[in-house]
Motif scaffolding. Structure first.
Motif, PDB file in Angstrom:
ATOM      1  N   ALA A  74       0.669  -1.249  -0.159  1.00 19.92           N
ATOM      2  CA  ALA A  74       0.118  -0.114   0.134  1.00 19.92           C
ATOM      3  C   ALA A  74       1.007   1.371   0.131  1.00 19.92           C
ATOM      4  O   ALA A  74       0.404   2.602  -0.114  1.00 19.92           O
ATOM      5  CB  ALA A  74      -1.067  -0.046   1.133  1.00 19.92           C
ATOM      6  N   GLY A  75       2.103   1.066   0.382  1.00 23.12           N
ATOM      7  CA  GLY A  75       3.191   2.161   0.373  1.00 23.12           C
ATOM      8  C   GLY A  75       2.969   3.023   1.700  1.00 23.12           C
ATOM      9  O   GLY A  75       3.348   4.131   2.018  1.00 23.12           O
ATOM     10  N   VAL A  76       2.487   2.035   2.549  1.00 21.65           N
ATOM     11  CA  VAL A  76       2.520   2.666   4.090  1.00 21.65           C
ATOM     12  C   VAL A  76       3.789   2.393   4.886  1.00 21.65           C
ATOM     13  O   VAL A  76       4.380   3.433   5.576  1.00 21.65           O
ATOM     14  CB  VAL A  76       1.398   1.804   4.991  1.00 21.65           C
ATOM     15  N   ILE A  77       4.607   1.431   4.635  1.00 19.90           N
ATOM     16  CA  ILE A  77       5.888   1.144   4.940  1.00 19.90           C
ATOM     17  C   ILE A  77       6.978   1.039   3.725  1.00 19.90           C
ATOM     18  O   ILE A  77       6.255   0.619   3.041  1.00 19.90           O
ATOM     19  CB  ILE A  77       5.971   0.133   6.100  1.00 19.90           C
ATOM     20  N   ASP A  78       8.123   1.246   3.970  1.00 21.61           N
ATOM     21  CA  ASP A  78       9.269   1.062   3.226  1.00 21.61           C
ATOM     22  C   ASP A  78      10.150   0.080   3.377  1.00 21.61           C
ATOM     23  O   ASP A  78      10.034  -0.574   4.583  1.00 21.61           O
ATOM     24  CB  ASP A  78       9.894   2.226   2.926  1.00 21.61           C
ATOM     25  N   ASN A 106       8.503 -11.873  -5.578  1.00 19.34           N
ATOM     26  CA  ASN A 106       7.990 -11.036  -4.289  1.00 19.34           C
ATOM     27  C   ASN A 106       8.015  -9.689  -4.269  1.00 19.34           C
ATOM     28  O   ASN A 106       6.859  -9.112  -3.598  1.00 19.34           O
ATOM     29  CB  ASN A 106       8.652 -11.600  -3.385  1.00 19.34           C
ATOM     30  N   VAL A 107       8.759  -8.996  -5.262  1.00 20.72           N
ATOM     31  CA  VAL A 107       8.854  -7.534  -5.115  1.00 20.72           C
ATOM     32  C   VAL A 107       7.626  -7.170  -6.148  1.00 20.72           C
ATOM     33  O   VAL A 107       7.227  -6.022  -5.976  1.00 20.72           O
ATOM     34  CB  VAL A 107      10.096  -6.948  -5.802  1.00 20.72           C
ATOM     35  N   VAL A 108       7.298  -7.867  -6.902  1.00 20.85           N
ATOM     36  CA  VAL A 108       5.860  -7.483  -7.537  1.00 20.85           C
ATOM     37  C   VAL A 108       4.855  -7.678  -6.731  1.00 20.85           C
ATOM     38  O   VAL A 108       3.771  -6.883  -6.728  1.00 20.85           O
ATOM     39  CB  VAL A 108       5.755  -8.512  -8.989  1.00 20.85           C
ATOM     40  N   TYR A 109       4.615  -8.578  -5.930  1.00 21.78           N
ATOM     41  CA  TYR A 109       3.505  -8.767  -4.648  1.00 21.78           C
ATOM     42  C   TYR A 109       3.525  -7.498  -3.900  1.00 21.78           C
ATOM     43  O   TYR A 109       2.618  -7.160  -3.391  1.00 21.78           O
ATOM     44  CB  TYR A 109       3.829  -9.980  -4.125  1.00 21.78           C
ATOM     45  N   HIS A 110       4.972  -7.024  -3.681  1.00 18.22           N
ATOM     46  CA  HIS A 110       5.073  -5.864  -2.836  1.00 18.22           C
ATOM     47  C   HIS A 110       4.587  -4.494  -3.385  1.00 18.22           C
ATOM     48  O   HIS A 110       4.588  -3.534  -2.958  1.00 18.22           O
ATOM     49  CB  HIS A 110       6.244  -5.680  -2.111  1.00 18.22           C
ATOM     50  N   ARG A 111       4.374  -4.506  -5.063  1.00 16.41           N
ATOM     51  CA  ARG A 111       4.120  -3.507  -5.650  1.00 16.41           C
ATOM     52  C   ARG A 111       5.243  -2.315  -5.419  1.00 16.41           C
ATOM     53  O   ARG A 111       4.797  -1.013  -5.317  1.00 16.41           O
ATOM     54  CB  ARG A 111       2.688  -2.892  -5.075  1.00 16.41           C
ATOM     55  N   PHE A 112       6.628  -2.492  -5.172  1.00 14.33           N
ATOM     56  CA  PHE A 112       7.492  -1.791  -4.974  1.00 14.33           C
ATOM     57  C   PHE A 112       7.643  -0.734  -6.207  1.00 14.33           C
ATOM     58  O   PHE A 112       7.844   0.543  -5.860  1.00 14.33           O
ATOM     59  CB  PHE A 112       8.866  -2.684  -4.777  1.00 14.33           C
ATOM     60  N   MET A 178      -0.925  -9.358  -9.896  1.00 13.07           N
ATOM     61  CA  MET A 178      -1.314  -9.218 -11.290  1.00 13.07           C
ATOM     62  C   MET A 178      -1.596  -7.799 -11.767  1.00 13.07           C
ATOM     63  O   MET A 178      -1.334  -7.227 -12.939  1.00 13.07           O
ATOM     64  CB  MET A 178      -2.374 -10.169 -11.679  1.00 13.07           C
ATOM     65  N   LYS A 179      -2.256  -7.083 -10.880  1.00 13.31           N
ATOM     66  CA  LYS A 179      -2.640  -5.773 -10.930  1.00 13.31           C
ATOM     67  C   LYS A 179      -1.272  -4.847 -11.207  1.00 13.31           C
ATOM     68  O   LYS A 179      -1.163  -3.977 -12.094  1.00 13.31           O
ATOM     69  CB  LYS A 179      -3.408  -5.148  -9.962  1.00 13.31           C
ATOM     70  N   GLU A 180      -0.219  -5.240 -10.493  1.00 16.03           N
ATOM     71  CA  GLU A 180       0.889  -4.500 -10.447  1.00 16.03           C
ATOM     72  C   GLU A 180       1.762  -4.904 -11.820  1.00 16.03           C
ATOM     73  O   GLU A 180       2.146  -4.094 -12.388  1.00 16.03           O
ATOM     74  CB  GLU A 180       1.857  -5.108  -9.242  1.00 16.03           C
ATOM     75  N   TYR A 181       1.759  -6.137 -11.975  1.00 14.79           N
ATOM     76  CA  TYR A 181       2.474  -6.683 -13.455  1.00 14.79           C
ATOM     77  C   TYR A 181       1.813  -5.891 -14.453  1.00 14.79           C
ATOM     78  O   TYR A 181       2.803  -5.518 -15.491  1.00 14.79           O
ATOM     79  CB  TYR A 181       2.452  -8.209 -13.408  1.00 14.79           C
ATOM     80  N   ARG A 182       0.709  -5.971 -14.663  1.00  9.16           N
ATOM     81  CA  ARG A 182      -0.053  -5.282 -15.858  1.00  9.16           C
ATOM     82  C   ARG A 182       0.340  -3.779 -15.920  1.00  9.16           C
ATOM     83  O   ARG A 182       0.497  -3.195 -17.158  1.00  9.16           O
ATOM     84  CB  ARG A 182      -1.638  -5.355 -15.837  1.00  9.16           C
ATOM     85  N   GLU A 183       0.384  -3.069 -14.688  1.00  6.42           N
ATOM     86  CA  GLU A 183       0.802  -1.698 -14.913  1.00  6.42           C
ATOM     87  C   GLU A 183       2.060  -1.332 -15.244  1.00  6.42           C
ATOM     88  O   GLU A 183       2.567  -0.782 -15.973  1.00  6.42           O
ATOM     89  CB  GLU A 183       0.705  -1.111 -13.347  1.00  6.42           C
ATOM     90  N   LEU A 184       3.100  -2.386 -14.884  1.00  2.21           N
ATOM     91  CA  LEU A 184       4.552  -2.460 -15.040  1.00  2.21           C
ATOM     92  C   LEU A 184       4.784  -2.746 -16.667  1.00  2.21           C
ATOM     93  O   LEU A 184       5.600  -2.033 -17.160  1.00  2.21           O
ATOM     94  CB  LEU A 184       5.200  -3.400 -14.377  1.00  2.21           C
ATOM     95  N   ARG A 185       3.859  -3.528 -17.131  1.00  3.36           N
ATOM     96  CA  ARG A 185       3.821  -3.981 -18.671  1.00  3.36           C
ATOM     97  C   ARG A 185       3.878  -2.593 -19.668  1.00  3.36           C
ATOM     98  O   ARG A 185       4.143  -2.536 -20.724  1.00  3.36           O
ATOM     99  CB  ARG A 185       3.082  -4.843 -19.041  1.00  3.36           C
TER     100      ARG A 185
END
Length: 326
Positions: A74-78, A106-112, A178-185
């Motif tokens: 969520a971007g609450v912690i780094d 795992n970094v994709v899961y974390h939406r880093f 998957m939302k993160e992966y699609r955004e990165l694409r």
């Protein structure tokens, strides 16, 4: 009276505008308050109320690791060593070789990357990561599994009725990834793995590393694997692939977050935990009839709050149809 509404993540803001101080609980455990939050101008002051030892060990019920991942994505912690990574990125800018940052699963899961890294940076995606996420997307509960979960639930087990034939926890987590992966694409280079992915995580790690080695050789570029998995970091070290190992922080490190991060956090917790309670509102991330990944179901226990929310929601939706941002 039906005091329920199906909304999108962005429409959560209407609910937050009607609540002065936030109290977030996991309703399947008695008195299990996750956090409290107090609004301060355009941010929230947070107090995390559950630590690592407070979460029971149960596969389909949320773990402490799930909680920390929700805060992180969520971007609450780094990541604890984020500053060290930022310094490394600066040093890479002086290299003659072109540098590509490649996230591990795992970094994709974390939406880093969408939370922290400038999209103009060179992002490299190995489709093995996508295949790993896709393999977790469609695992669903059977009625028998729900019956077993009800036996384990300590409180309000009737809430689990919404989960019959709906996604299991690993699939709900995969939806966020998957939302993160699609955004990165949209701005990344995507390359095929040297082999098809398997159900074996260690084998997939080796495929990712071998794929980066091929990319480094063919493009005369420097791929840098980003991972929060110590085993993957060790594999990169052994195979002499450039990498950066992120350290996952403790959940209690969360002290403050932006309004946007709070929306992300509520959505993430509802999705990953399946159901949460925000003050007098039960929020389902998974529920009967759900047809969009962005949808949440709100069940109001306070009729006055429901009436106020319903009125504001109708106004907001009418304005959006007119093309006016509320």
């Amino acid at each position: 009276m039906n005091s329920e509404q199906i909304i999108t993540k962005d429409e959560l803001q209407i609910l937050l505008n009607l609540i002065d101080e936030l109290s977030m609980m996991y309703p399947l455990y008695s008195h299990f308050q996750l956090l409290s939050a107090k609004p301060e101008e355009d941010s929230y002051k947070l107090k995390i109320l559950q630590g690592e030892m407070d979460f029971p060990e149960a596969n389909e019920f949320p773990s402490y690791s799930d909680f920390a991942s929700c805060l992180l994505s969520a971007g609450v912690i780094d990541y604890s060593n984020l500053r060290k990574f930022e310094e490394l990125v600066k040093s890479y800018s002086n290299m003659k070789k072109r540098v590509y940052f490649c996230p591990d699963t795992n970094v994709v899961y974390h939406r880093f990357l969408t939370n922290y890294l400038d999209p103009s940076k060179n992002i490299l995606l190995v489709d093995t990561v996508k295949e790993e996420i896709e393999a977790s997307l469609n695992h669903k509960y059977s009625p028998q599994q729900i019956a077993e979960l009800k036996k384990e639930a300590r409180y309000q087990h009737f809430l689990l009725d919404e989960f019959v034939n709906r996604r299991m926890k690993k699939s709900r987590l995969a939806c966020i990834a998957m939302k993160e992966y699609r955004e990165l694409r949209k701005y990344a280079i995507e390359i095929e793995g040297v082999e098809r992915s398997t159900s074996d995580k260690e084998a997939n790690d080796r495929i990712i590393v071998k794929t980066l080695r091929r990319f480094e050789r063919d493009r005369a570029a420097l791929p840098v694997l980003l991972t929060a998995d110590r085993q993957m970091a060790d594999l990169c070290k052994m195979e002499e692939i450039e990498y950066f190992f992120f350290e996952v922080p403790h959940a209690v490190d969360a002290k403050k977050c932006s309004s946007k991060a709070m929306l992300n956090l509520i959505y993430n917790l509802a999705m990953v935990f399946g159901v949460i309670r925000l003050n007098s509102v039960v929020i389902f991330g998974e529920f009967k009839g759900k047809n969009s990944i962005d949808n949440l179901k709100l069940r109001f226990l306070d009729d006055n709050l429901y009436q106020s929310f319903d009125r504001h929601l109708k106004i907001c939706r009418r304005l959006m149809k007119l093309g006016v941002e509320a």
